[in-house]
Design a protein around this motif. Structure first.
Motif, PDB file in Angstrom:
ATOM      1  N   PHE A 152       0.825  -1.201   0.000  1.00  0.00           N
ATOM      2  CA  PHE A 152       0.000   0.000   0.000  1.00  0.00           C
ATOM      3  C   PHE A 152       0.857   1.246   0.000  1.00  0.00           C
ATOM      4  N   ARG A 153       0.213   2.365  -0.360  1.00  0.00           N
ATOM      5  CA  ARG A 153       0.932   3.616  -0.583  1.00  0.00           C
ATOM      6  C   ARG A 153       0.293   4.723   0.245  1.00  0.00           C
ATOM      7  N   ILE A 154       1.132   5.621   0.733  1.00  0.00           N
ATOM      8  CA  ILE A 154       0.601   6.747   1.500  1.00  0.00           C
ATOM      9  C   ILE A 154       1.184   8.033   0.942  1.00  0.00           C
ATOM     10  N   ASP A 155       0.313   8.958   0.594  1.00  0.00           N
ATOM     11  CA  ASP A 155       0.777  10.265   0.145  1.00  0.00           C
ATOM     12  C   ASP A 155       1.100  11.099   1.384  1.00  0.00           C
ATOM     13  N   THR A 156       2.375  11.446   1.524  1.00  0.00           N
ATOM     14  CA  THR A 156       2.832  12.152   2.733  1.00  0.00           C
ATOM     15  C   THR A 156       2.676  13.672   2.608  1.00  0.00           C
ATOM     16  N   THR A 157       2.330  14.132   1.403  1.00  0.00           N
ATOM     17  CA  THR A 157       2.275  15.582   1.176  1.00  0.00           C
ATOM     18  C   THR A 157       1.290  16.235   2.149  1.00  0.00           C
ATOM     19  N   GLY A 158       1.783  17.187   2.908  1.00  0.00           N
ATOM     20  CA  GLY A 158       0.925  17.926   3.838  1.00  0.00           C
ATOM     21  C   GLY A 158       0.566  17.159   5.100  1.00  0.00           C
ATOM     22  N   LYS A 159       1.129  15.983   5.304  1.00  0.00           N
ATOM     23  CA  LYS A 159       0.808  15.211   6.519  1.00  0.00           C
ATOM     24  C   LYS A 159       1.984  15.257   7.488  1.00  0.00           C
ATOM     25  N   SER A 160       1.695  15.219   8.786  1.00  0.00           N
ATOM     26  CA  SER A 160       2.768  15.170   9.784  1.00  0.00           C
ATOM     27  C   SER A 160       3.276  13.735   9.892  1.00  0.00           C
ATOM     28  N   VAL A 161       4.462  13.577  10.475  1.00  0.00           N
ATOM     29  CA  VAL A 161       5.037  12.241  10.670  1.00  0.00           C
ATOM     30  C   VAL A 161       4.073  11.381  11.506  1.00  0.00           C
ATOM     31  N   GLU A 162       3.521  11.988  12.547  1.00  0.00           N
ATOM     32  CA  GLU A 162       2.594  11.252  13.424  1.00  0.00           C
ATOM     33  C   GLU A 162       1.381  10.760  12.632  1.00  0.00           C
ATOM     34  N   GLU A 163       0.830  11.638  11.791  1.00  0.00           N
ATOM     35  CA  GLU A 163      -0.345  11.245  10.989  1.00  0.00           C
ATOM     36  C   GLU A 163      -0.008  10.082  10.062  1.00  0.00           C
ATOM     37  N   ILE A 164       1.173  10.143   9.477  1.00  0.00           N
ATOM     38  CA  ILE A 164       1.572   9.076   8.540  1.00  0.00           C
ATOM     39  C   ILE A 164       1.707   7.749   9.285  1.00  0.00           C
ATOM     40  N   VAL A 165       2.312   7.813  10.469  1.00  0.00           N
ATOM     41  CA  VAL A 165       2.508   6.588  11.254  1.00  0.00           C
ATOM     42  C   VAL A 165       1.157   6.008  11.681  1.00  0.00           C
ATOM     43  N   VAL A 166       0.254   6.858  12.105  1.00  0.00           N
ATOM     44  CA  VAL A 166      -1.086   6.388  12.490  1.00  0.00           C
ATOM     45  C   VAL A 166      -1.755   5.709  11.290  1.00  0.00           C
ATOM     46  N   LEU A 167      -1.619   6.313  10.125  1.00  0.00           N
ATOM     47  CA  LEU A 167      -2.217   5.722   8.911  1.00  0.00           C
ATOM     48  C   LEU A 167      -1.607   4.362   8.599  1.00  0.00           C
ATOM     49  N   ILE A 168      -0.284   4.278   8.712  1.00  0.00           N
ATOM     50  CA  ILE A 168       0.373   2.999   8.396  1.00  0.00           C
ATOM     51  C   ILE A 168      -0.108   1.922   9.371  1.00  0.00           C
ATOM     52  N   ILE A 169      -0.125   2.253  10.656  1.00  0.00           N
ATOM     53  CA  ILE A 169      -0.528   1.246  11.643  1.00  0.00           C
ATOM     54  C   ILE A 169      -1.985   0.836  11.418  1.00  0.00           C
ATOM     55  N   ALA A 170      -2.829   1.814  11.132  1.00  0.00           N
ATOM     56  CA  ALA A 170      -4.246   1.489  10.886  1.00  0.00           C
ATOM     57  C   ALA A 170      -4.370   0.548   9.699  1.00  0.00           C
ATOM     58  N   HIS A 171      -3.614   0.815   8.667  1.00  0.00           N
ATOM     59  CA  HIS A 171      -3.741  -0.021   7.481  1.00  0.00           C
ATOM     60  C   HIS A 171      -3.073  -1.375   7.644  1.00  0.00           C
ATOM     61  N   ILE A 172      -2.013  -1.432   8.456  1.00  0.00           N
ATOM     62  CA  ILE A 172      -1.410  -2.742   8.752  1.00  0.00           C
ATOM     63  C   ILE A 172      -2.461  -3.593   9.481  1.00  0.00           C
ATOM     64  N   GLU A 173      -3.125  -2.978  10.435  1.00  0.00           N
ATOM     65  CA  GLU A 173      -4.108  -3.720  11.235  1.00  0.00           C
ATOM     66  C   GLU A 173      -5.297  -4.179  10.405  1.00  0.00           C
ATOM     67  N   GLN A 174      -5.671  -3.318   9.458  1.00  0.00           N
ATOM     68  CA  GLN A 174      -6.823  -3.698   8.622  1.00  0.00           C
ATOM     69  C   GLN A 174      -6.424  -4.641   7.496  1.00  0.00           C
ATOM     70  N   GLY A 175      -5.112  -4.740   7.258  1.00  0.00           N
ATOM     71  CA  GLY A 175      -4.651  -5.597   6.164  1.00  0.00           C
ATOM     72  C   GLY A 175      -5.057  -5.070   4.807  1.00  0.00           C
ATOM     73  N   VAL A 176      -5.160  -3.728   4.710  1.00  0.00           N
ATOM     74  CA  VAL A 176      -5.564  -3.144   3.429  1.00  0.00           C
ATOM     75  C   VAL A 176      -4.393  -3.176   2.462  1.00  0.00           C
ATOM     76  N   LYS A 177      -4.661  -3.592   1.241  1.00  0.00           N
ATOM     77  CA  LYS A 177      -3.568  -3.719   0.263  1.00  0.00           C
ATOM     78  C   LYS A 177      -3.876  -2.941  -1.008  1.00  0.00           C
ATOM     79  N   CYS A 178      -2.810  -2.562  -1.690  1.00  0.00           N
ATOM     80  CA  CYS A 178      -2.890  -2.003  -3.027  1.00  0.00           C
ATOM     81  C   CYS A 178      -3.800  -0.791  -3.131  1.00  0.00           C
ATOM     82  N   GLU A 179      -3.692   0.128  -2.206  1.00  0.00           N
ATOM     83  CA  GLU A 179      -4.459   1.360  -2.303  1.00  0.00           C
ATOM     84  C   GLU A 179      -3.558   2.525  -1.950  1.00  0.00           C
ATOM     85  N   THR A 180      -3.982   3.706  -2.360  1.00  0.00           N
ATOM     86  CA  THR A 180      -3.243   4.914  -2.000  1.00  0.00           C
ATOM     87  C   THR A 180      -4.096   5.738  -1.047  1.00  0.00           C
TER      88      THR A 180
END
Ligand code: S3P
Length: 181
Positions: A152-180
């Motif tokens: 999976f992909r995360i657009d970091t533009t305009g996001k804080s490091v904390e926000e990006i990490v929260v997004l990654i952990i949320a998506h790891i937990e949900q097992g979401v794949k192949c999305e941006t």
């Protein structure tokens, strides 16, 4: 956070220079209680030369070879968050090893944001000759197909490091794949 909720053995961060892989990786590792490694730092320690000096004195093919060896070594381990160099995805073999040993997360940023983040940088050899913005745009275009193969992909533009990490952990937990996101 319970480790049982983490689906991946390793979390491998890919992305262009300046997309925040190391900064995000450090905080992500802390939150997951995983160990963080920065591939470029391992290469510098192993060669006892800066990345720029390796490119200058030994050339890019030599660097890519060391990058692959170090990547393979690191991927043998477990519960690691690995910040890869922006070009590590170019090798099909590297991509195969990454896929097999963990969850591959690609960090994105716009060319403008990347240029802004790297405006003072003098350590990225691939951006030192010619117009920086032109080099960023053409390398991004060349590499997009490789970055796009991430789980999976995360657009970091305009996001804080904390926000990006929260997004990654949320998506790891949900097992979401192949999305941006
Ligand atoms: C490179 C990215 C750099 C470093 C080297 C080559 C690339 O790492 O490995 O300068 O080819 O994109 P970062 O992505 O950590 O800057």
């Amino acid at each position: 956070m319970s480790k049982k909720r983490i689906m991946a053995d390793n979390v491998i961060l890919t992305g262009f220079m300046g997309t925040g892989k190391s900064t995000v990786g450090r905080l992500l590792a802390k939150k997951l209680s995983y160990q963080f490694v920065d591939l470029d730092e391992l290469i510098v320690a192993r060669e006892d030369l800066s990345i720029r000096d390796i490119f200058d004195s030994k050339g890019e093919p030599y660097f890519r070879n060391v990058e692959s060896v170090v990547l393979r070594d690191v991927l043998q381990q477990h519960h690691m968050v690995i910040a890869t160099g922006g070009g590590a995805v170019l090798s099909e073999e590297n991509r195969k090893f990454m896929e097999q040993s963990g969850l591959v997360v690609n960090l994105l940023a716009s060319p403008e944001e990347i240029a802004q983040r790297l405006v003072m940088d003098t350590e990225r050899p691939l951006l030192l000759s010619g117009n920086k913005m032109d080099s960023i745009i053409s390398l991004l275009q060349e590499r997009e197909c490789c970055y796009a193969l991430a789980d999976f992909r995360i657009d970091t533009t305009g996001k804080s490091v904390e926000e990006i990490v929260v997004l990654i952990i949320a998506h790891i937990e949900q097992g979401v794949k192949c999305e941006t996101f």
